[in-house]
Design a protein around this motif. Structure first.
Motif, PDB file in Angstrom:
ATOM      1  N   THR A  18       0.752  -1.021   0.051  1.00  0.00           N
ATOM      2  CA  THR A  18      -0.127   0.099  -0.197  1.00  0.00           C
ATOM      3  C   THR A  18       0.851   1.483  -0.139  1.00  0.00           C
ATOM      4  O   THR A  18       0.276   2.278   0.363  1.00  0.00           O
ATOM      5  N   ASP A  19       2.208   1.247  -0.313  1.00  0.00           N
ATOM      6  CA  ASP A  19       2.906   2.330  -0.366  1.00  0.00           C
ATOM      7  C   ASP A  19       3.192   2.880  -1.680  1.00  0.00           C
ATOM      8  O   ASP A  19       3.735   4.217  -1.647  1.00  0.00           O
ATOM      9  N   ASP A  20       2.540   2.394  -2.556  1.00  0.00           N
ATOM     10  CA  ASP A  20       2.851   3.158  -3.883  1.00  0.00           C
ATOM     11  C   ASP A  20       1.373   2.611  -5.088  1.00  0.00           C
ATOM     12  O   ASP A  20       0.656   1.855  -4.594  1.00  0.00           O
ATOM     13  N   ASP A  21       1.408   3.175  -6.177  1.00  0.00           N
ATOM     14  CA  ASP A  21       0.567   2.596  -7.307  1.00  0.00           C
ATOM     15  C   ASP A  21       1.364   1.546  -7.973  1.00  0.00           C
ATOM     16  O   ASP A  21       2.711   1.504  -7.999  1.00  0.00           O
ATOM     17  N   TYR A  22       0.895   0.550  -8.340  1.00  0.00           N
ATOM     18  CA  TYR A  22       1.593  -0.545  -9.166  1.00  0.00           C
ATOM     19  C   TYR A  22       0.713  -1.001 -10.461  1.00  0.00           C
ATOM     20  O   TYR A  22      -0.342  -0.811 -10.713  1.00  0.00           O
ATOM     21  N   PHE A  23       1.643  -1.563 -11.202  1.00  0.00           N
ATOM     22  CA  PHE A  23       1.293  -1.803 -12.524  1.00  0.00           C
ATOM     23  C   PHE A  23       2.113  -3.027 -13.090  1.00  0.00           C
ATOM     24  O   PHE A  23       3.178  -3.243 -12.725  1.00  0.00           O
ATOM     25  N   PHE A  24       1.454  -3.780 -14.142  1.00  0.00           N
ATOM     26  CA  PHE A  24       2.043  -4.806 -14.740  1.00  0.00           C
ATOM     27  C   PHE A  24       1.241  -5.331 -15.894  1.00  0.00           C
ATOM     28  O   PHE A  24       0.066  -5.223 -16.054  1.00  0.00           O
ATOM     29  N   ALA A  25       2.009  -5.821 -17.042  1.00  0.00           N
ATOM     30  CA  ALA A  25       1.273  -6.444 -18.366  1.00  0.00           C
ATOM     31  C   ALA A  25       1.580  -7.935 -18.207  1.00  0.00           C
ATOM     32  O   ALA A  25       2.799  -8.554 -17.799  1.00  0.00           O
ATOM     33  N   CYS A  54      -2.926 -10.895 -27.109  1.00  0.00           N
ATOM     34  CA  CYS A  54      -3.908  -9.830 -26.304  1.00  0.00           C
ATOM     35  C   CYS A  54      -3.141  -9.562 -24.949  1.00  0.00           C
ATOM     36  O   CYS A  54      -3.213 -10.175 -24.092  1.00  0.00           O
ATOM     37  N   ILE A  55      -2.609  -8.286 -24.793  1.00  0.00           N
ATOM     38  CA  ILE A  55      -1.968  -7.984 -23.794  1.00  0.00           C
ATOM     39  C   ILE A  55      -2.871  -7.293 -22.586  1.00  0.00           C
ATOM     40  O   ILE A  55      -3.880  -6.570 -22.848  1.00  0.00           O
ATOM     41  N   GLN A  56      -2.735  -7.722 -21.521  1.00  0.00           N
ATOM     42  CA  GLN A  56      -3.544  -7.467 -20.291  1.00  0.00           C
ATOM     43  C   GLN A  56      -2.729  -6.387 -19.661  1.00  0.00           C
ATOM     44  O   GLN A  56      -1.410  -6.585 -18.848  1.00  0.00           O
ATOM     45  N   PHE A  57      -3.454  -5.260 -19.161  1.00  0.00           N
ATOM     46  CA  PHE A  57      -2.798  -4.320 -18.130  1.00  0.00           C
ATOM     47  C   PHE A  57      -3.276  -4.111 -16.605  1.00  0.00           C
ATOM     48  O   PHE A  57      -4.600  -4.320 -16.681  1.00  0.00           O
ATOM     49  N   SER A  58      -2.784  -4.291 -15.771  1.00  0.00           N
ATOM     50  CA  SER A  58      -3.353  -4.227 -14.574  1.00  0.00           C
ATOM     51  C   SER A  58      -2.611  -2.955 -13.795  1.00  0.00           C
ATOM     52  O   SER A  58      -1.517  -2.960 -13.888  1.00  0.00           O
ATOM     53  N   TYR A  59      -3.590  -2.216 -13.161  1.00  0.00           N
ATOM     54  CA  TYR A  59      -3.183  -0.963 -12.502  1.00  0.00           C
ATOM     55  C   TYR A  59      -3.911  -1.000 -11.167  1.00  0.00           C
ATOM     56  O   TYR A  59      -5.091  -1.212 -11.079  1.00  0.00           O
ATOM     57  N   ILE A  60      -2.951  -0.866 -10.087  1.00  0.00           N
ATOM     58  CA  ILE A  60      -3.779  -0.783  -8.611  1.00  0.00           C
ATOM     59  C   ILE A  60      -3.145   0.481  -8.119  1.00  0.00           C
ATOM     60  O   ILE A  60      -2.141   1.054  -8.033  1.00  0.00           O
ATOM     61  N   SER A  61      -4.033   1.380  -7.795  1.00  0.00           N
ATOM     62  CA  SER A  61      -4.325   2.783  -7.456  1.00  0.00           C
ATOM     63  C   SER A  61      -4.588   3.078  -5.861  1.00  0.00           C
ATOM     64  O   SER A  61      -5.420   2.464  -5.450  1.00  0.00           O
ATOM     65  N   PHE A  62      -3.834   4.121  -5.566  1.00  0.00           N
ATOM     66  CA  PHE A  62      -3.953   4.636  -4.374  1.00  0.00           C
ATOM     67  C   PHE A  62      -5.375   5.560  -4.205  1.00  0.00           C
ATOM     68  O   PHE A  62      -6.063   5.574  -3.022  1.00  0.00           O
ATOM     69  N   LEU A 115      -7.675  -1.631 -11.523  1.00  0.00           N
ATOM     70  CA  LEU A 115      -8.152  -1.428 -12.810  1.00  0.00           C
ATOM     71  C   LEU A 115      -7.475  -2.207 -13.708  1.00  0.00           C
ATOM     72  O   LEU A 115      -6.274  -2.610 -13.525  1.00  0.00           O
ATOM     73  N   HIS A 116      -8.247  -2.853 -14.634  1.00  0.00           N
ATOM     74  CA  HIS A 116      -7.401  -3.744 -15.801  1.00  0.00           C
ATOM     75  C   HIS A 116      -7.999  -3.741 -17.086  1.00  0.00           C
ATOM     76  O   HIS A 116      -9.299  -3.174 -17.324  1.00  0.00           O
ATOM     77  N   ASN A 117      -7.230  -3.651 -18.043  1.00  0.00           N
ATOM     78  CA  ASN A 117      -7.734  -3.651 -19.582  1.00  0.00           C
ATOM     79  C   ASN A 117      -6.944  -4.363 -20.456  1.00  0.00           C
ATOM     80  O   ASN A 117      -5.864  -4.795 -19.924  1.00  0.00           O
ATOM     81  N   THR A 118      -7.721  -4.598 -21.907  1.00  0.00           N
ATOM     82  CA  THR A 118      -7.005  -5.603 -22.673  1.00  0.00           C
ATOM     83  C   THR A 118      -6.434  -4.654 -23.598  1.00  0.00           C
ATOM     84  O   THR A 118      -7.135  -3.310 -23.954  1.00  0.00           O
ATOM     85  N   VAL A 119      -5.385  -5.148 -24.432  1.00  0.00           N
ATOM     86  CA  VAL A 119      -4.955  -4.382 -25.600  1.00  0.00           C
ATOM     87  C   VAL A 119      -4.901  -5.490 -26.601  1.00  0.00           C
ATOM     88  O   VAL A 119      -4.089  -6.403 -26.613  1.00  0.00           O
ATOM     89  N   LEU A 120      -5.630  -5.375 -27.712  1.00  0.00           N
ATOM     90  CA  LEU A 120      -5.508  -6.381 -28.940  1.00  0.00           C
ATOM     91  C   LEU A 120      -4.362  -6.002 -29.437  1.00  0.00           C
ATOM     92  O   LEU A 120      -4.425  -4.891 -30.199  1.00  0.00           O
TER      93      LEU A 120
END
Length: 610
Positions: free
Chosen positions: A30-37, A84-92, A147-152
């Motif tokens: 919980t110390d930052d925002d996080y992201f990965f594909a 199909c790439i998936q992005f995941s984003y965890i936000s404060f 939050l998550h989203n796809t990119v074709l």
């Protein structure tokens, strides 16, 4: 923001694993925002509240080795594979709606940074060349936004088209006949390979910042993964029901209500669909409805004061009632509301002047019933700031959406038109421009100044927005010294949240107070026929008087289109006269009250009233 590094493991990383990573990181770090594909084998992923039979060709998926899983976020059904790439984003962010908007704008900017013309569309899509290349979803978890989203990129679109079975109604809402017509890959728009694109995304989003998950993290993630991969979570149980209601709403999605009734009392209800869930559906909505009579009136009373938009994104009580009970019973329009819209020579001349100067009028955009009468008298209420409003009030027919830039020539055009029409009394209003830093206040000042310079003998009345309650902006417009300044209350306190999209009852009262304190003559108006009581109308009159405002218009609400709020009641001319007398007895100096009265109707009479 840190990029999540996921260690290798012997078992295949299927969809539930990556969703487990999101959930675990949101809870633990919980110390930052996080992201990965990430990428998966061919998989169909259902939204949290969707029914498999409605969305997926299960037989095709089984025959072609396509997995079926479910996610905890709302939204629609998605096909994914290694292209199909998936992005995941965890936000404060405390507001998932704000985080969602900021994140999707960032993804669109990412694509544009490699010369792909990506544009946001609808609730949650990104389009390239008019076709969808990315969709997204979100949910709240322990005060974090996931939050998550796809990119074709180079997805097998044939599998995508055959594995998903969205409703014909949903495809029609997107303007296409099939899934394959709606989607496209971005790989054809860039020279980057998929691996190069992934590397670019990581650097663009996170730079060199990273979080490497530990073995302990992986063990905890495996526990969450087990739950998300279970048949109970993916397939669930078929809900018992005695009634089914289904409806698609443009700003919400498709909802399908399965209602279990006993003696016409709701014993249980389930809301399936591709909507976005923000709050706790069971505790904040379903539990409230259990034990309620299955009638429009009983459900309305049970949910009074509940902010449904904090539970389901975009949902308000009228939409839920529309889903459960259909359109409200039609209230027949009475004889006294027949309107003569026959043009005359004078009304045509006024219309020609308006067209020649490329002006917008509330007469047309608001479908005003008096426009022929007023145009024949060489009067019109001109509308500045463009013809697209940033708000979407449920009573107003003005277009809503994303406005164009302000026209710098508009103030002078308005002043020239008033001169061409030879107006002794001019009324100016505007759309809401919440997209602008000053909400359009400076544009108002320029317009008033131009009018006064070109038409020094014209009496000028302005009908201003609330400028989001910024008193300094109201004062700035008043310093331009219009003769009259109006700001409409529109409806009674109780109905304001369901009738006005952004405006607030107390905020509008504050605007009226600021007008009267500036020394400019204040004016306001409201509608009746929306379901208010006589006592509520009298309370509204008292609240207006407390601001110092002494000029009032009262008119009948008329439903512009089927998308707007229905008329609850047609108020009789006799009752309008009673409202007029009540207001005068309370202390108003001028009251125009009648079925066809609008805020600028007979405006000159109001100014000259003692």
């Amino acid at each position: 923001m840190k990029y999540i590094i996921v260690p290798d493991r012997a078992e295949a990383k299927q969809l539930p694993f990556y969703f487990a990573v999101e959930e675990y990181v949101a809870s633990k770090y919980t110390d930052d925002d996080y992201f990965f594909a990430w990428q998966v084998e061919p998989t169909v992923m259902l939204g949290r509240n969707q029914l498999i039979d409605n969305e997926v060709n299960v037989e095709y998926c089984r025959d072609n080795g396509i997995h079926i899983f479910r996610r905890k976020s709302g939204g629609g059904c998605v096909y994914a594979d290694s292209g199909c790439i998936q992005f995941s984003y965890i936000s404060f962010s405390e507001s998932v709606n704000l985080a969602f908007g900021d994140y999707m704008n960032n993804v669109a900017r990412l694509l544009r940074s490699i010369d792909i013309d990506a544009q946001l569309s609808g609730r949650n899509d990104i389009l390239v060349g008019g076709r969808k290349v990315s969709g997204s979803a979100f949910y709240r978890l322990r005060n974090r936004s996931v939050l998550h989203n796809t990119v074709l990129f180079n997805t097998q679109l044939e599998h995508l088209a055959k594995a998903l079975t969205p409703s014909h109604e949903k495809l029609q809402s997107k303007g296409v006949a099939s899934v394959s017509q709606r989607v496209n890959n971005i790989g054809q728009y860039t020279n980057l390979t998929l691996d190069d694109f992934l590397a670019y995304v990581r650097k663009y989003m996170c730079g060199s910042e990273q979080l490497v998950l530990t073995e302990e993290d992986m063990r905890e993630i495996a526990k969450i993964e087990k739950e998300l991969a279970s048949d109970t979570f993916v397939y669930g149980k078929n809900p018992k029901f005695t009634e089914v209601r289904k409806k698609r709403f443009p700003d919400i999605g498709t909802l399908e209500a399965h209602i279990e009734l006993k003696n016409n009392v709701i014993t249980n209800i389930n809301l399936a669909g591709d909507y976005f869930l923000i709050g706790d559906l069971d505790r904040e909505l379903i539990d409230l409805l259990r034990g309620t009579q299955f009638t429009r009136e009983a459900v309305t009373e049970r949910l009074e004061g509940i902010d449904l938009s904090a539970i389901i994104r975009g949902m308000e009580l009228p939409q839920l009632l529309r889903l459960l009970f259909g359109r409200p019973p039609h209230v027949k329009k009475p004889e006294w509301l027949k309107i003569n819209l026959t043009s005359t020579q004078n009304s045509g001349e006024t219309a020609n002047v308006i067209a020649k100067h490329h002006l917008n009028t509330i007469c047309t955009s608001g479908l005003c019933p008096n426009r022929t009468e007023c145009w024949a008298a060489r009067t019109a209420t001109l509308m500045i700031g463009g013809n697209v409003c940033t708000r979407s009030c449920k009573f107003c027919n003005t277009l809503s959406g994303r406005p164009e830039k302000l026209n710098p020539a508009e103030p002078q055009n308005v002043a020239d038109s008033i001169k061409a029409l030879g107006l002794r009394y001019a009324v100016i209003t505007s759309v809401d421009r919440d997209d602008l830093k000053d909400y359009g206040a400076e544009h108002w000042v320029k317009t008033i100044s131009c009018i006064k310079k070109e038409n020094p003998d014209t009496i000028l009345e302005v009908l201003i927005p609330d400028f989001m309650g910024n008193k300094q902006l109201v004062e700035m417009v008043m310093k331009a010294r219009p003769n009259v300044a109006g700001h409409n209350m529109e409806t009674v306190r109780r109905l304001t949240p369901s009738v006005r999209s952004v405006a607030r009852y107390e905020r509008s009262l504050d605007v009226l107070t600021a007008i009267t304190q500036s020394g400019v003559m204040a004016k306001t108006g409201f509608m009746v026929g929306l379901g208010e009581t006589i006592e509520e109308v009298e309370e509204l009159m008292d609240d207006i008087l407390a601001t110092g405002c002494r000029r009032l218009t009262i008119g009948q609400y008329l439903q512009p289109t089927s998308r707007h709020l229905p008329v609850a009641e047609y108020i009789t001319p006799e009752q309008f006269e009673k409202y007029r007398q009540t207001a005068l007895n309370k202390g108003f100096k001028f009251v125009e009250s009648g079925p066809l009265v609008r805020s600028s109707y007979h405006a000159e009479r109001s100014f000259h009233a003692s």
